[in-house]
Design an enzyme around this catalytic site. Structure first.
Site, PDB file in Angstrom:
ATOM      1  N   GLU A  68       5.893 -11.704   9.692  1.00 53.52           N
ATOM      2  CA  GLU A  68       6.752 -12.744   9.630  1.00 53.52           C
ATOM      3  C   GLU A  68       5.945 -14.089   8.388  1.00 53.52           C
ATOM      4  O   GLU A  68       6.270 -14.485   7.853  1.00 53.52           O
ATOM      5  CB  GLU A  68       7.497 -13.365  10.288  1.00 53.52           C
ATOM      6  CG  GLU A  68       8.234 -12.429  11.024  1.00 53.52           C
ATOM      7  CD  GLU A  68       9.530 -14.110  11.865  1.00 53.52           C
ATOM      8  OE1 GLU A  68       9.669 -14.602  11.327  1.00 53.52           O
ATOM      9  OE2 GLU A  68      10.398 -12.587  12.730  1.00 53.52           O
ATOM     10  N   PHE A  95      14.843  -5.643  11.459  1.00 59.87           N
ATOM     11  CA  PHE A  95      14.892  -6.246   8.921  1.00 59.87           C
ATOM     12  C   PHE A  95      14.225  -6.059   9.247  1.00 59.87           C
ATOM     13  O   PHE A  95      12.723  -5.320   9.215  1.00 59.87           O
ATOM     14  CB  PHE A  95      14.346  -7.990   9.430  1.00 59.87           C
ATOM     15  CG  PHE A  95      14.095  -9.036   8.881  1.00 59.87           C
ATOM     16  CD1 PHE A  95      14.774  -9.422   7.671  1.00 59.87           C
ATOM     17  CD2 PHE A  95      12.349  -8.737   8.032  1.00 59.87           C
ATOM     18  CE1 PHE A  95      14.937  -9.869   6.487  1.00 59.87           C
ATOM     19  CE2 PHE A  95      12.314  -9.661   6.963  1.00 59.87           C
ATOM     20  CZ  PHE A  95      12.751  -9.909   5.928  1.00 59.87           C
TER      21      PHE A  95
HETATM   22  C1  LIG Z   1       3.737  -5.494  15.331  1.00 60.67           C
HETATM   23  C2  LIG Z   1       4.506  -5.851  13.705  1.00 60.67           C
HETATM   24  C3  LIG Z   1       5.547  -6.325  13.523  1.00 60.67           C
HETATM   25  C4  LIG Z   1       6.462  -5.803  11.899  1.00 60.67           C
HETATM   26  N1  LIG Z   1       7.521  -6.519  12.503  1.00 60.67           N
HETATM   27  C5  LIG Z   1       8.043  -6.538  11.121  1.00 60.67           C
HETATM   28  C6  LIG Z   1       9.452  -6.472  10.543  1.00 60.67           C
HETATM   29  O1  LIG Z   1      10.244  -6.280  11.326  1.00 60.67           O
HETATM   30  N2  LIG Z   1      10.035  -6.615   9.284  1.00 60.67           N
HETATM   31  C7  LIG Z   1       9.201  -6.255   8.380  1.00 60.67           C
HETATM   32  O2  LIG Z   1      10.031  -6.318   6.944  1.00 60.67           O
HETATM   33  N3  LIG Z   1       7.486  -6.805   8.593  1.00 60.67           N
HETATM   34  C8  LIG Z   1       7.451  -6.585   9.773  1.00 60.67           C
HETATM   35  N4  LIG Z   1       6.251  -6.457  10.130  1.00 60.67           N
HETATM   36  C9  LIG Z   1       5.362  -6.562   9.155  1.00 60.67           C
HETATM   37  C10 LIG Z   1       4.252  -7.993   8.509  1.00 60.67           C
HETATM   38  O3  LIG Z   1       5.504  -8.845   8.356  1.00 60.67           O
HETATM   39  C11 LIG Z   1       3.426  -8.019   7.053  1.00 60.67           C
HETATM   40  O4  LIG Z   1       2.234  -6.554   7.701  1.00 60.67           O
HETATM   41  C12 LIG Z   1       2.651  -9.354   7.309  1.00 60.67           C
HETATM   42  O5  LIG Z   1       3.666  -9.499   6.139  1.00 60.67           O
HETATM   43  C13 LIG Z   1       1.772  -8.487   6.076  1.00 60.67           C
HETATM   44  O6  LIG Z   1       1.252  -7.882   5.469  1.00 60.67           O
HETATM   45  P1  LIG Z   1       0.088  -6.935   5.205  1.00 60.67           P
HETATM   46  O7  LIG Z   1       0.008  -6.049   6.665  1.00 60.67           O
HETATM   47  O8  LIG Z   1       0.676  -5.946   3.734  1.00 60.67           O
HETATM   48  O9  LIG Z   1      -0.497  -7.026   4.907  1.00 60.67           O
HETATM   49  P2  LIG Z   1      -1.365  -8.148   3.474  1.00 60.67           P
HETATM   50  O10 LIG Z   1      -0.884  -7.898   2.541  1.00 60.67           O
HETATM   51  O11 LIG Z   1      -1.936  -6.400   2.902  1.00 60.67           O
HETATM   52  O12 LIG Z   1      -2.910  -8.638   3.331  1.00 60.67           O
HETATM   53  C14 LIG Z   1      -3.732  -8.501   4.190  1.00 60.67           C
HETATM   54  C15 LIG Z   1      -5.083  -9.368   4.230  1.00 60.67           C
HETATM   55  O13 LIG Z   1      -4.810 -10.251   3.323  1.00 60.67           O
HETATM   56  C16 LIG Z   1      -3.936 -11.563   2.731  1.00 60.67           C
HETATM   57  N5  LIG Z   1      -3.584 -12.117   1.976  1.00 60.67           N
HETATM   58  C17 LIG Z   1      -3.047 -11.127   0.820  1.00 60.67           C
HETATM   59  N6  LIG Z   1      -2.328 -11.359  -0.350  1.00 60.67           N
HETATM   60  C18 LIG Z   1      -2.992 -12.935  -0.520  1.00 60.67           C
HETATM   61  C19 LIG Z   1      -2.795 -13.845  -0.945  1.00 60.67           C
HETATM   62  N7  LIG Z   1      -2.132 -13.515  -2.417  1.00 60.67           N
HETATM   63  N8  LIG Z   1      -3.819 -14.861  -1.027  1.00 60.67           N
HETATM   64  C20 LIG Z   1      -4.558 -14.999   0.227  1.00 60.67           C
HETATM   65  N9  LIG Z   1      -4.390 -14.032   1.160  1.00 60.67           N
HETATM   66  C21 LIG Z   1      -3.629 -12.687   1.016  1.00 60.67           C
HETATM   67  C22 LIG Z   1      -3.159 -11.708   4.082  1.00 60.67           C
HETATM   68  O14 LIG Z   1      -3.055 -12.635   4.563  1.00 60.67           O
HETATM   69  C23 LIG Z   1      -3.845 -10.742   4.731  1.00 60.67           C
HETATM   70  O15 LIG Z   1      -5.200 -11.526   5.853  1.00 60.67           O
HETATM   71  C24 LIG Z   1       5.406  -6.343  11.079  1.00 60.67           C
HETATM   72  C25 LIG Z   1       4.107  -5.915  11.750  1.00 60.67           C
HETATM   73  C26 LIG Z   1       3.551  -5.109  12.416  1.00 60.67           C
HETATM   74  C27 LIG Z   1       2.206  -5.309  12.614  1.00 60.67           C
END
Ligand SMILES: Cc1cc2nc3c(=O)[nH]c(=O)nc-3n(C[C@H](O)[C@H](O)[C@H](O)COP(=O)(O)OP(=O)(O)OC[C@H]3O[C@@H](n4cnc5c(N)ncnc54)[C@H](O)[C@@H]3O)c2cc1C
Length: 379
Positions: free
Chosen positions: A356, A120
């Site tokens: 997720e 996904f």
């Molecule tokens: C091992 C692994 C597997 C994954 N698998 C998939 C996959 O199969 N498919 C896919 O599409 N993605 C996948 N992901 C991506 C994952 O879903 C995202 O990394 C996750 O949704 C968070 O996004 P980010 O890392 O960009 O964090 P950011 O959006 O940069 O957030 C950083 C921090 O800020 C906080 N934050 C951000 N916005 C807000 C807000 N509005 N209010 C309060 N707090 C906030 C977050 O909670 C977090 O603590 C995977 C990630 C990993 C590490």
């Protein structure tokens, strides 16, 4: 406690046996090397377990949601990395389940029944929590779409044959400009970028996907143009409880290993500190409460009621419990906890709070639902 019917009990027992035979003996080795685990797919082929989320009319096992949660809990108990492989494949199938037409479902689900994997692809380097900032594009050209962009941290990215990819068909519209596409691995222009080195769930595969002028037939569009974000959110509603189930499995495993250790460490001293006993009791309470929260969400889904908030609650609560219980297990086991496989459960738990949709984002979703309901009640 959820009362399981005889079929559910038998399926859970079969999952326990599968995990004891194929997952537990090799989990530490794969965690150490960080390598993917193709052997497991061969073993799973026979059990057809990857088909549990595929409806029966498409040749799958069509398990109800509680039963799927029972199986995923066992996989989480054995190894959350290997469990993530199964959960991510189901995640990709869920997009097809909610938005695919009959032909797309047949085409997408057929390989999954034979334990091939799907992935996904929503997250991008600049678009995680803020999915609306996605830069990938899909431009219609005759009977095809031309997709360009980079997806990152995609589970099963380098080991799948087929993907659901989200890209903007109308970039100026933000979230309303997203569309969802089935993209086959062998399309020219599709390639795998960096493979990620991870803190936990190390044997699952996570990587970048690079799409450069990838052409897919217009028949690969899921739903209609502009429906991508809605499809992604419906997909995640269905899929988040899978993370909750892996989390419950992780927490249960840490608790079981901790109890076994304490029996050895303090033989004949059941009173080895009332504080320790109370901590064990608290861990048990947390694990039971997490499992019930998950099953409640699954029963709501199976009875056809809206369960979006319950899905977010189950993911948030169960993953927070996994983090707390695995960390407590390390504490109670002292240096043995810090230097043994128990540490893996703690490392594996952290991602449950992140992928997720992070637990912070889930809390925004949950509070929004509570406030909306309160406003309606006050009208
Ligand atoms: C091992 C692994 C597997 C994954 N698998 C998939 C996959 O199969 N498919 C896919 O599409 N993605 C996948 N992901 C991506 C994952 O879903 C995202 O990394 C996750 O949704 C968070 O996004 P980010 O890392 O960009 O964090 P950011 O959006 O940069 O957030 C950083 C921090 O800020 C906080 N934050 C951000 N916005 C807000 C807000 N509005 N209010 C309060 N707090 C906030 C977050 O909670 C977090 O603590 C995977 C990630 C990993 C590490």
């Amino acid at each position: 406690m959820t009362i399981l019917n005889p079929d559910q009990q038998a399926i859970r027992q079969a999952a326990k046996e599968f995990v004891a035979k194929h997952i537990i003996p090799r989990a530490a080795e794969f965690d150490k090397t960080g390598e993917f685990h193709p052997y497991l797919l061969e073993a799973a082929k026979e059990s057809k377990i990857f088909a549990m989320a595929v409806p029966k009319e498409y040749g799958g096992l069509g398990y109800d949601s509680v039963t799927q949660a029972l199986v995923l809990e066992e996989w989480g108990y054995g190894c959350a990395g290997m469990g993530t492989t199964l959960a991510a494949s189901i995640l990709s199938m869920d997009s097809v389940l909610v938005a695919g037409n009959d032909e797309q479902k047949r085409r997408y689900f057929a390989p999954m029944i034979n334990a091939e994997l799907g992935a996904f692809g929503l997250t991008e380097p600049g678009a995680g929590s803020d999915a609306g900032s996605g830069k990938s594009t899909a431009v219609r050209d005759g009977d095809e779409y031309v997709i360009n962009g980079t997806k990152c941290w995609i589970t099963n990215g380098a080991v799948s044959k087929v993907y659901v990819i989200y890209a903007m068909t109308e970039p100026t519209k933000g979230l309303r400009g997203y569309s969802a596409f089935i993209v086959e691995r062998d399309r020219p222009g599709f390639s795998i970028g960096t493979i990620d080195h991870k803190l936990g769930i190390r044997s699952s595969n996570t990587c970048e996907l690079l799409l450069k002028d990838v052409r897919v037939p217009a028949s690969n569009l899921l739903g209609k143009e502009g429906e991508g974000f809605k499809i992604a959110m419906m997909t995640l509603d269905l899929a988040r409880p899978a993370i909750a189930a892996l989390s419950v499995g992780l927490a249960q495993r840490a608790l079981d290993e901790c109890v076994k250790h304490m029996q050895k460490r303090f033989p004949g001293k059941p009173q080895a500190g009332q504080t320790l006993q109370f901590k064990i009791a608290d861990m048990q309470i947390q694990v039971e409460a997490a499992r019930e929260t998950l099953h409640h969400a699954m029963l709501m889904r199976d009875s056809g009621q809206p369960f979006s908030t319950e899905s977010a609650i189950s993911k948030t609560f169960c993953s927070d419990v996994a983090m707390a219980v695995t960390s407590q297990a390390v504490t109670l086991m002292g240096s043995h906890g810090y230097t043994s496989e128990i540490g893996k459960y703690m490392r594996d738990s952290k991602i449950m709070q992140i992928y997720e949709g992070t637990n912070q984002i889930q809390r925004l979703v949950i509070s929004r639902a509570v406030l909306t309901q309160a406003m309606k009640a006050g009208e």
